[in-house]
Design an enzyme around this catalytic site. Structure first.
Site, PDB file in Angstrom:
ATOM      1  CG  HIS A  58      -1.928  -1.076   1.238  1.00  0.00           C
ATOM      2  ND1 HIS A  58      -3.062  -0.999   2.004  1.00  0.00           N
ATOM      3  CD2 HIS A  58      -2.014  -2.257   0.569  1.00  0.00           C
ATOM      4  CE1 HIS A  58      -3.808  -2.067   1.813  1.00  0.00           C
ATOM      5  NE2 HIS A  58      -3.181  -2.862   0.947  1.00  0.00           N
ATOM      6  CD  GLU A  60      -1.719   4.661   3.086  1.00  0.00           C
ATOM      7  OE1 GLU A  60      -2.848   5.165   3.224  1.00  0.00           O
ATOM      8  OE2 GLU A  60      -1.495   3.721   2.304  1.00  0.00           O
ATOM      9  CB  CYS A  88      -6.525   0.120   5.088  1.00  0.00           C
ATOM     10  SG  CYS A  88      -4.894  -0.642   4.853  1.00  0.00           S
ATOM     11  CB  CYS A  91      -1.840   1.947   5.975  1.00  0.00           C
ATOM     12  SG  CYS A  91      -1.738   1.254   4.310  1.00  0.00           S
TER      13      CYS A  91
END
Length: 160
Positions: A58, A60, A88, A91
């Protein structure tokens, strides 16, 4: 932790958004992130899940990995994470492990859901209302504690 003005905050958020839009044009997911370390250095990340076949890539997490690699330190205390979208649970967990002090995000999880990125079920799982999604069971064996014993007895370990 770095304290950024409202203008700096908006600039970093807009930078994360531009990264996300460019990533879509490059065939990736619509997520971008920026980690600003305590010294003011900017580390970028974009969603690389489909490009790398890595469900943990992801934006991040990629930005955190870049910051940690560049600074040669897994402890990013004093840093700020700016994300194009609400992080999320994955993250957020990575952010906590990196000891990042603050998070700002632009779009929220509801906007992500409207685009087909609905992680509401993960929040339900962590709230304890959907345990059937991923059964997790403690299954101790005789050697269960051996890794921790090895850790405690290793005088050359790097604590974290």
């Amino acid at each position: 932790m770095s304290v950024h003005s409202a203008q700096q905050r908006n600039d970093y958020l807009n930078r994360a958004i531009r990264l996300a839009v460019q990533n879509v044009a490059d065939g990736g997911g619509p997520f971008g992130a920026v980690v600003v370390t305590a010294d003011g250095t900017v580390h970028e990340g974009v969603n690389r899940v489909t490009r790398d076949n890595d469900p943990t890539a992801h934006a991040e997490v990629v930005a955190i990995r870049n910051a940690a690699s560049t600074t040669k330190n897994f402890d990013l205390s004093g840093s700020v994470l700016y994300a194009s979208c609400e992080p999320c649970p994955l993250c957020l967990s990575a952010t906590l492990w990196a000891r990042i002090g603050r998070v700002y995000f632009a779009a929220d999880r509801h906007g992500a859901a409207r685009a087909g990125f609905d992680d509401a079920v993960f929040y339900e799982y962590f709230a304890g209302t959907r345990p059937e999604l991923l059964p997790v069971e403690h299954a101790p064996v005789e050697a269960s504690e051996d890794p921790f014993d090895a850790w405690r007895n290793n005088e050359e370990r790097t604590d974290y």
